[in-house]
Design an enzyme around this catalytic site. Structure first.
Site, PDB file in Angstrom:
ATOM      1  N   ASN A 208      15.283   6.305  22.269  1.00  0.00           N
ATOM      2  CA  ASN A 208      15.147   7.687  21.787  1.00  0.00           C
ATOM      3  C   ASN A 208      13.666   7.936  21.536  1.00  0.00           C
ATOM      4  O   ASN A 208      13.124   7.503  20.523  1.00  0.00           O
ATOM      5  CB  ASN A 208      15.967   7.843  20.491  1.00  0.00           C
ATOM      6  N   TRP A 209      13.036   8.610  22.487  1.00  0.00           N
ATOM      7  CA  TRP A 209      11.578   8.805  22.387  1.00  0.00           C
ATOM      8  C   TRP A 209      11.214   9.869  21.360  1.00  0.00           C
ATOM      9  O   TRP A 209      10.026  10.058  21.055  1.00  0.00           O
ATOM     10  CB  TRP A 209      11.000   9.180  23.752  1.00  0.00           C
ATOM     11  N   LYS A 210      12.211  10.597  20.853  1.00  0.00           N
ATOM     12  CA  LYS A 210      11.972  11.665  19.866  1.00  0.00           C
ATOM     13  C   LYS A 210      10.889  12.624  20.382  1.00  0.00           C
ATOM     14  O   LYS A 210      10.805  12.879  21.578  1.00  0.00           O
ATOM     15  CB  LYS A 210      11.634  11.066  18.494  1.00  0.00           C
TER      16      LYS A 210
ATOM     17  N   GLY B 282      13.183   4.280  11.121  1.00  0.00           N
ATOM     18  CA  GLY B 282      11.732   4.396  11.049  1.00  0.00           C
ATOM     19  C   GLY B 282      11.128   3.823   9.776  1.00  0.00           C
ATOM     20  O   GLY B 282       9.964   4.095   9.472  1.00  0.00           O
TER      21      GLY B 282
ATOM     22  N   SER C 256      15.304   0.871  12.890  1.00  0.00           N
ATOM     23  CA  SER C 256      14.312  -0.204  12.798  1.00  0.00           C
ATOM     24  C   SER C 256      14.673  -1.440  13.616  1.00  0.00           C
ATOM     25  O   SER C 256      14.379  -2.566  13.205  1.00  0.00           O
ATOM     26  CB  SER C 256      14.054  -0.575  11.326  1.00  0.00           C
TER      27      SER C 256
ATOM     28  N   GLU D 229      23.732   4.707  12.693  1.00  0.00           N
ATOM     29  CA  GLU D 229      22.342   4.623  12.251  1.00  0.00           C
ATOM     30  C   GLU D 229      22.245   4.984  10.770  1.00  0.00           C
ATOM     31  O   GLU D 229      22.213   6.170  10.427  1.00  0.00           O
ATOM     32  CB  GLU D 229      21.470   5.607  13.041  1.00  0.00           C
TER      33      GLU D 229
ATOM     34  N   GLU E 174      18.090  13.264  12.304  1.00  0.00           N
ATOM     35  CA  GLU E 174      16.956  14.188  12.165  1.00  0.00           C
ATOM     36  C   GLU E 174      17.368  15.611  12.504  1.00  0.00           C
ATOM     37  O   GLU E 174      16.864  16.574  11.920  1.00  0.00           O
ATOM     38  CB  GLU E 174      15.781  13.700  13.039  1.00  0.00           C
TER      39      GLU E 174
ATOM     40  N   HIS F 185      21.929  13.488  16.005  1.00  0.00           N
ATOM     41  CA  HIS F 185      20.986  12.555  15.372  1.00  0.00           C
ATOM     42  C   HIS F 185      20.702  13.016  13.943  1.00  0.00           C
ATOM     43  O   HIS F 185      20.633  14.220  13.673  1.00  0.00           O
ATOM     44  CB  HIS F 185      19.688  12.478  16.195  1.00  0.00           C
TER      45      HIS F 185
HETATM   46  P1  PGA Z   1      13.807   3.683  14.764  1.00  0.00           P
HETATM   47  O1  PGA Z   1      14.659   5.005  15.139  1.00  0.00           O
HETATM   48  O2  PGA Z   1      14.211   2.627  15.756  1.00  0.00           O
HETATM   49  O3  PGA Z   1      12.379   4.097  14.924  1.00  0.00           O
HETATM   50  O4  PGA Z   1      14.162   3.301  13.379  1.00  0.00           O
HETATM   51  C1  PGA Z   1      15.999   4.912  15.544  1.00  0.00           C
HETATM   52  C2  PGA Z   1      16.567   6.293  15.800  1.00  0.00           C
HETATM   53  O5  PGA Z   1      16.257   7.239  15.040  1.00  0.00           O
HETATM   54  O6  PGA Z   1      17.338   6.507  16.762  1.00  0.00           O
END
Ligand code: PGA
Length: 255
Positions: A9-11, A172, A213, A166, A96, A94
């Site tokens: 997931n490159w966000k 993160g 993470s 998640e 976010e 997600h």
């Molecule tokens: P992260 O993000 O690996 O940077 O913790 C995972 C995600 O949000 O899909």
């Protein structure tokens, strides 16, 4: 036998030029590991060029969102057929998007149905926040998100889904869940409600990732767990060597 699936997931990272550099560095190494399904999910602006760069590769392509309407006056949104024209996968719900863009279990459900109607494989994200975790509410929160995402789906549709567990406190932050803890939640709170709704065979067919993470150092710990079928990778998916190493470790542990 569920085939492992690792998705990056490159966000909101990577210009077109940067995305092409990354995918060129990933492509041949990932193609050499056919035992694992690997997927990259760049931002919308890079989907078309990355699709071209992946021509002839087995690396999958995913978007990070879509809107459920077919077309029309929805400024700034992207329709499911536009995503399906380029991608095989789409990340939905997600944390976010739930946190910053007001997505709910009901809107995620509409998006899941729209994605499936266009032949996309949804990667549905669920997970509790820190407060819920500390209050011991993880099981009920995750169960509710799973049930909410699946409303109105057939058993066949559910069997083909990918669900990513998640925990928000792990995203993160460098504070990953332990493999054993993630496995327990996935078994109890993700496969559990799927089994209640659709039966044990469907619960055993759906692929469930851990996310939060993950990196090349802790990947083996997750892949040694019986109910974890891969990872949704954020930060570590932005570096070719790290992502390739995670796919390699997955193939070694599961091979
Ligand atoms: P992260 O993000 O690996 O940077 O913790 C995972 C995600 O949000 O899909």
């Amino acid at each position: 036998m569920r085939k492992p699936i690792i998705a990056g997931n490159w966000k909101m990272n990577k210009t077109v030029a940067e995305a092409l550099t990354l995918v060129v560095n990933l492509r041949s190494a990932l193609d050499a590991i056919p035992a694992v399904t690997s997927v990259v999910c760049p931002p919308f602006t890079a989907l078309a060029p990355v699709k071209q760069a992946l021509n002839g590769s087995h690396v999958g392509l995913g978007a990070q969102n879509l809107f459920w309407e077919e077309k029309g006056a929805f400024t700034g949104e992207v329709a499911p057929n536009m995503v399906a024209e380029l991608c095989q996968y789409v990340i939905l719900g997600h944390s976010e998007r739930r946190q910053y863009f007001g997505e709910t279990d009901a809107s995620v459900n509409r998006k899941v149905k729209a994605a499936l109607a266009h032949g996309l494989i949804p990667i549905i994200c669920v997970g509790e926040n820190l407060e819920q975790y500390e209050a011991g509410a993880t099981d009920s929160v995750v169960r509710q998100q799973v049930n909410g995402a699946l409303v109105g789906l057939t058993a066949e549709q559910v069997a083909g889904l990918v669900i990513a567990y998640e925990p928000i406190w792990a995203i993160g932050t460098g504070k990953a869940a332990t493999g054993a803890a993630a496995n327990q939640i996935i078994s109890l709170s993700v496969r559990g409600p799927v089994a209640d709704l659709y039966g044990e065979a469907v619960a055993q067919a759906v692929r469930v990732q851990y996310g939060g993470s993950t990196n090349a150092k802790n990947m083996a710990e997750y892949m040694q767990q019986p109910d974890i079928d891969g990872a949704l990778v954020g930060g570590a998916s932005l570096k070719a060597e790290d992502f390739i190493e995670m796919v390699r470790i997955t193939a070694n542990v599961r091979g």
